[in-house]
Structure formats: C-alpha cells, structure tokens
Design a protein around this motif. Structure first.
Motif, PDB file in Angstrom:
ATOM      1  N   HIS A   1      -7.651   2.598  -1.759  1.00 55.44           N
ATOM      2  CA  HIS A   1      -6.975   2.273  -0.455  1.00 55.44           C
ATOM      3  C   HIS A   1      -7.817   1.170   0.233  1.00 55.44           C
ATOM      4  CE1 HIS A   1      -4.773   4.180   3.268  1.00 55.44           C
ATOM      5  NE2 HIS A   1      -4.757   2.606   3.477  1.00 55.44           N
ATOM      6  N   LEU A   2      -9.139   1.583   0.515  1.00 51.44           N
ATOM      7  CA  LEU A   2      -9.988   0.758   1.078  1.00 51.44           C
ATOM      8  C   LEU A   2     -10.233  -0.562   0.471  1.00 51.44           C
ATOM      9  CD1 LEU A   2     -12.476   0.175   3.060  1.00 51.44           C
ATOM     10  CD2 LEU A   2     -13.989   1.355   1.190  1.00 51.44           C
TER      11      LEU A   2
ATOM     12  N   ALA B   1       1.104   4.097  -2.811  1.00 51.72           N
ATOM     13  CA  ALA B   1       0.747   5.321  -2.495  1.00 51.72           C
ATOM     14  C   ALA B   1       1.897   6.330  -3.199  1.00 51.72           C
ATOM     15  CB  ALA B   1       0.865   5.601  -1.096  1.00 51.72           C
TER      16      ALA B   1
ATOM     17  N   ALA C   1       3.544   9.042   2.045  1.00 48.96           N
ATOM     18  CA  ALA C   1       4.169   8.253   1.000  1.00 48.96           C
ATOM     19  C   ALA C   1       3.761   9.049  -0.422  1.00 48.96           C
ATOM     20  CB  ALA C   1       3.966   6.898   0.893  1.00 48.96           C
ATOM     21  N   THR C   2       2.333   9.493  -0.463  1.00 51.35           N
ATOM     22  CA  THR C   2       1.842  10.131  -1.768  1.00 51.35           C
ATOM     23  C   THR C   2       2.538  11.518  -1.669  1.00 51.35           C
ATOM     24  OG1 THR C   2      -0.122  11.536  -0.413  1.00 51.35           O
ATOM     25  CG2 THR C   2      -0.346   9.099  -1.366  1.00 51.35           C
TER      26      THR C   2
ATOM     27  N   LEU D   1       0.766  -1.127  -0.002  1.00 50.75           N
ATOM     28  CA  LEU D   1       0.115  -0.038   0.070  1.00 50.75           C
ATOM     29  C   LEU D   1       0.760   1.157   0.039  1.00 50.75           C
ATOM     30  CD1 LEU D   1      -3.117  -0.717   2.601  1.00 50.75           C
ATOM     31  CD2 LEU D   1      -2.929  -1.167   0.065  1.00 50.75           C
ATOM     32  N   VAL D   2       1.886   1.095   0.779  1.00 53.33           N
ATOM     33  CA  VAL D   2       3.001   2.426   0.716  1.00 53.33           C
ATOM     34  C   VAL D   2       3.650   2.635  -0.554  1.00 53.33           C
ATOM     35  CG1 VAL D   2       5.171   3.330   1.712  1.00 53.33           C
ATOM     36  CG2 VAL D   2       3.372   2.165   3.369  1.00 53.33           C
TER      37      VAL D   2
ATOM     38  N   ASP E   1      -6.895  -2.590   0.370  1.00 51.89           N
ATOM     39  CA  ASP E   1      -6.802  -3.158   1.917  1.00 51.89           C
ATOM     40  C   ASP E   1      -7.671  -4.442   2.126  1.00 51.89           C
ATOM     41  OD1 ASP E   1      -7.124  -2.519   5.293  1.00 51.89           O
ATOM     42  OD2 ASP E   1      -5.235  -2.575   4.263  1.00 51.89           O
TER      43      ASP E   1
ATOM     44  N   PHE F   1       1.700   5.952  -7.119  1.00 57.49           N
ATOM     45  CA  PHE F   1       0.132   6.468  -7.928  1.00 57.49           C
ATOM     46  C   PHE F   1      -0.425   7.150  -7.013  1.00 57.49           C
ATOM     47  CE2 PHE F   1       0.927   3.718 -11.384  1.00 57.49           C
ATOM     48  CZ  PHE F   1       1.767   2.357 -10.908  1.00 57.49           C
ATOM     49  N   PRO F   2       0.022   8.487  -6.224  1.00 54.78           N
ATOM     50  CA  PRO F   2      -0.643   8.949  -5.590  1.00 54.78           C
ATOM     51  C   PRO F   2      -1.993   9.555  -5.828  1.00 54.78           C
ATOM     52  CG  PRO F   2       1.107  10.398  -6.549  1.00 54.78           C
ATOM     53  CD  PRO F   2       1.287   8.972  -6.758  1.00 54.78           C
TER      54      PRO F   2
ATOM     55  N   PHE G   1      -4.238   6.198  -6.105  1.00 59.23           N
ATOM     56  CA  PHE G   1      -4.387   5.537  -4.715  1.00 59.23           C
ATOM     57  C   PHE G   1      -5.385   6.272  -3.944  1.00 59.23           C
ATOM     58  CE2 PHE G   1      -3.894   2.053  -2.398  1.00 59.23           C
ATOM     59  CZ  PHE G   1      -3.343   2.305  -1.060  1.00 59.23           C
ATOM     60  N   THR G   2      -6.612   6.598  -4.358  1.00 57.00           N
ATOM     61  CA  THR G   2      -7.501   7.467  -3.547  1.00 57.00           C
ATOM     62  C   THR G   2      -7.943   6.796  -2.319  1.00 57.00           C
ATOM     63  OG1 THR G   2      -9.339   6.461  -4.856  1.00 57.00           O
ATOM     64  CG2 THR G   2      -8.678   8.425  -5.590  1.00 57.00           C
ATOM     65  N   PRO G   3      -8.625   7.268  -1.437  1.00 53.16           N
ATOM     66  CA  PRO G   3      -9.049   6.763  -0.186  1.00 53.16           C
ATOM     67  C   PRO G   3      -9.915   5.618  -0.487  1.00 53.16           C
ATOM     68  CG  PRO G   3      -9.320   9.183   0.330  1.00 53.16           C
ATOM     69  CD  PRO G   3      -8.802   8.929  -1.146  1.00 53.16           C
ATOM     70  N   GLU G   4     -10.866   5.413  -1.521  1.00 52.89           N
ATOM     71  CA  GLU G   4     -11.592   4.425  -1.863  1.00 52.89           C
ATOM     72  C   GLU G   4     -10.864   3.458  -2.387  1.00 52.89           C
ATOM     73  OE1 GLU G   4     -14.211   8.294  -2.674  1.00 52.89           O
ATOM     74  OE2 GLU G   4     -12.130   7.666  -2.828  1.00 52.89           O
TER      75      GLU G   4
ATOM     76  N   ARG H   1      -8.970   9.017   5.458  1.00 56.98           N
ATOM     77  CA  ARG H   1      -8.382   7.575   4.993  1.00 56.98           C
ATOM     78  C   ARG H   1      -8.733   6.723   6.121  1.00 56.98           C
ATOM     79  NH1 ARG H   1      -5.233   6.487   0.106  1.00 56.98           N
ATOM     80  NH2 ARG H   1      -4.924   8.515  -0.727  1.00 56.98           N
TER      81      ARG H   1
ATOM     82  N   VAL I   1     -12.450   6.156   6.212  1.00 55.50           N
ATOM     83  CA  VAL I   1     -12.883   5.440   5.126  1.00 55.50           C
ATOM     84  C   VAL I   1     -12.461   4.024   4.900  1.00 55.50           C
ATOM     85  CG1 VAL I   1     -12.647   5.460   2.702  1.00 55.50           C
ATOM     86  CG2 VAL I   1     -13.109   7.544   3.600  1.00 55.50           C
ATOM     87  N   VAL I   2     -11.228   3.859   5.250  1.00 52.60           N
ATOM     88  CA  VAL I   2     -10.433   2.503   5.074  1.00 52.60           C
ATOM     89  C   VAL I   2     -10.948   1.603   6.198  1.00 52.60           C
ATOM     90  CG1 VAL I   2      -8.478   1.077   5.046  1.00 52.60           C
ATOM     91  CG2 VAL I   2      -8.586   3.281   3.654  1.00 52.60           C
TER      92      VAL I   2
END
Lengths: 143, 147
Positions: free
Chosen positions: A124-125, A112, B116-117, A108-109, A128, A115-116, A119-122, B31, B34-35
């Motif tokens: 990321h969810l 991130a 990281a972003t 994930l890091v 994960d 592809f900042p 790699f949106t919050p959605e 995040r 959301v996550v």
C-alpha cells in the motif's frame, strides 16, 4: 517522496501479480471514481454512458491501466518515460492534478478488494508513493 | 444539515455490522502509520513504531484502533447531527491533541482501504459512495471546532 529501490521492487512485484486482472482493475477504478466523485464526470461529457462498467468506461479504464503499466516499466525515469503522456495531459486534457489523487485512491481501493492478501501495508505504501510520483510526472508540463 | 437517503443509511449500517472493531481498527491505524509515516508524530508514547510488523503487533495501536471505531460508532448513532455530536471531540483534537485536520482524511482513506479488503466485491460503488460520504461528514465535524 522519492521511490527507494525497495519501493520500486515492491511495485514491480505487485504489478506482475495483478497484471492478469489489469482490465478489470482499470474498469473498476474508473467506474468508482466517476460514481463516488461525480465532479470527475465533468471531464467526460463527450461519452454516451458514464455509469459503472459501461462500454466507454471499460474502454478508457483499459487505456488508463495501460498507462500505469508503462509507468511501471519506466519506473526508473518517470519524467522522461511519461513525457508524451505528460504533454497530452498538460496541453490537451488539462485534467486538474487534484483528480490524479482521486483516481489513485480508487485504484488502491480496487487493489485492496481484489488482492487483500497481496495488498499489505508495505505494498500500500509503495503503490501510494508510486502513484504520487506518476501524478507528478503527468503534471510536469502543466506550467 | 446533511441529508441521508434510506439506501445510504442502510449501506453505512451494513458496513458497520460487518466491522470487527479490533481487527479493522488495528489495521487501519497501522496502515496510516506505515503509509504516512509522519503521522507517527502524534504517537510518541506508543513505544515501538519503527516498522510495519512492530506497528501491527503494538498493543497501544490495537487499543487505539478500537477507540477510533467506537468514536465512529457515535457518529453512526447520531447521523442526523454529527456536527454537534462531535463538537467536544473536535475541540479535544484541536486544543489537547493538536492534530492537523489533514490527518483525518489520511486515516479515513486507510479505513476505506481496509474495509475494501474485508468486504471485497460486496463493497460496491454504491456502498463505497455512501461510506465515503459518511466519513466526509465525520472529517468535517472533527475539523469544525478548530480555531
């Protein structure tokens, strides 16, 4: 925490986008895992060089990310789709499942930092959740 | 006592120098919510937390993101005694806020992802290691006064 249709679509879309960099992702994630969580090196005492970006690390990173690609393909039936890999991890590799979470975090890091914008919050969810399901499938045969 | 090398101190300070508290704080908390949606249980008074867009736009989330980073700054300024620096904060999270300490790691991970972003390839394995060591000490100190 099962994958919704939306999660699966998000994972597939993101994976298609990042696939060209798959090897780099595998290398970076594995390198970081070994470096930031040195206890993970205990599984690779047979390698000549465990430093970030070394030949064995890069080669293995490619293998790992290939496995993830397979998981994306089999996302609708991970437990059957990853059966061989599951048996491998259960009977031969016997990697403690806690380490799946560690590797997932490092992937994930890397996603991130590479592809900042994608790699949106959605995203990321969804990733994960996906990695958690993959870990579950991989540890399915452990006991 | 935690031992920090000169390189680790420099790495951690370096990360902080690049942090826009408002932007990074807001996104990290977003995040997390959301996550790990169950973390919303702690923010009943924050209003609309129903989806990613709402959370990202929520002014209380933004304000709280800054609070969190200011808290981390305290640890940065007292790196040789984070445990005692955080004693009352830990007590506060335990007794008043009643936050399960597991959540400290979840927010920690989200913060690392956001950094990281922002830093991208500048977030080298070395810097990631130092940064995560710092967060691990913070998480441990925050969990310490629970009883």
């Amino acid at each position: 925490m099962s994958l919704s249709a939306n999660d699966k679509a998000t994972v597939k879309a993101l994976w298609a986008k990042i696939a060209p960099k798959a090897e780099d992702i595998g290398n970076e994630a594995l390198s970081r895992m070994l470096y930031v969580y040195p206890q993970t090196k205990t599984y690779f005492s047979h390698w000549s060089d465990l430093t970030p970006g070394s030949a064995p690390v890069r080669k293995h990173g490619k293998k790992v990310v290939g496995g993830i690609g397979l998981a994306v393909e089999k996302i609708d039936d991970l437990f059957n789709g990853l059966l061989t890999l599951s048996e491998l991890h259960a009977f031969q590799l016997r990697v403690d499942p806690a380490n799946f979470r560690i590797l997932s975090h490092n992937i994930l890091v890397v996603l991130a930092l590479l592809f900042p914008n994608d790699f949106t919050p959605e995203a990321h969810l969804a990733m994960d959740k996906f990695f958690a399901r993959v870990a579950l499938a991989l540890s399915d045969k452990y006991r | 006592m935690v031992e920090w090398t000169a390189e680790e101190r420099a790495a951690i300070q370096g990360v902080f120098n690049k942090l826009d508290y408002e932007s990074v704080g807001r996104e990290s908390l977003t995040r997390c919510l959301v996550v790990y949606p169950w973390t919303r249980r702690y923010f009943g008074g924050f209003g609309n937390l129903f989806n990613a867009e709402a959370i990202m736009a929520n002014p209380k989330v933004a304000a709280h993101g800054i609070v969190v980073l200011q808290g981390l700054e305290k640890a940065l300024k007292n790196m040789d005694d984070i445990k005692n620096t955080y004693a009352s904060l830990s007590e506060f999270h335990s007794v008043k806020l009643q936050v399960d300490p597991v959540n400290f790691q979840l927010l920690s991970d989200c913060l690392t992802v956001v950094i990281a972003t922002r830093l991208r390839t500048e977030f080298t394995p070395d810097i990631q290691a130092a940064w995560q060591k710092f967060l691990a000490v913070v998480v441990s100190a925050l969990s310490r006064q629970y009883h």
